[in-house]
Design an enzyme around this catalytic site. Sequence first.
Site: not given
Length: 250
Positions: A143, A156
Amino acid sequence: MSAQNQVVLVTGAGNGIGRNVAVAYAREAATVIIVDKNAESLEGTAELIIAEGFDRPISRVLDLSDPASIEACFEELAKSVGRLDVLINNAGFGIWKSVYDLTIEEWDRVINTNLRGTFVCAREAAKIMKTGGSGGAIVNISSTRATMSEPNSEAYAASKGGILSLTHALAVSLGQDRIRVNAISPGWIETGDYTKLRPEEHHQHPSHRVGKPDDIARACLYLTDSRNDFVTGTNLVIDGGMTRKMIYLE
């Protein structure tokens, strides 16, 4: 780009990016194995593939936070399918919570699923690819949050940053077995109703639009095409240019 005759496994294939990636490989005449912890979501993906006139994909319900279950799943696939050419490590989730309130159990759940799960799947897939003798390709979905953050995204962000480091380490370790390993770092990829996005949400991107799951699917097809065997250890950022845009208050 071609995936014809490849055996492709996609984790997190029950919805979102993973679902679109699985459908994209089916369209390219690959044998598709879809993995997700939600059986109902997996069936939805299978029905989409069948509706387009392709064979029913092989489905496996799997919790990626459980290493023993991952190992058992890949061992069974090695016996029942016999080979694996491509792994798309897509599954993952986040917990958006103040750092002051995030529990160790929540931290571990994110890291164990996103980062450890990616490693175990890659290791087990590589065993099958090595045994087959012709190598293979692994794509880990990271990401842009691996290199930039919003508040309350610690677990995350850490998991996705770890995936980037894991990717180049695996590329070096597995290169001798002709296994290529790359990462994709998506930015904003809208998996809901694209028509509900506001004009300003599109126009803030240098590309003048928000991303779509198919943008990631096409990148996966590129990175796993056997003709692109000089590409390994890289991270392909697909974010409409947002990580290259300087933003100041006006």
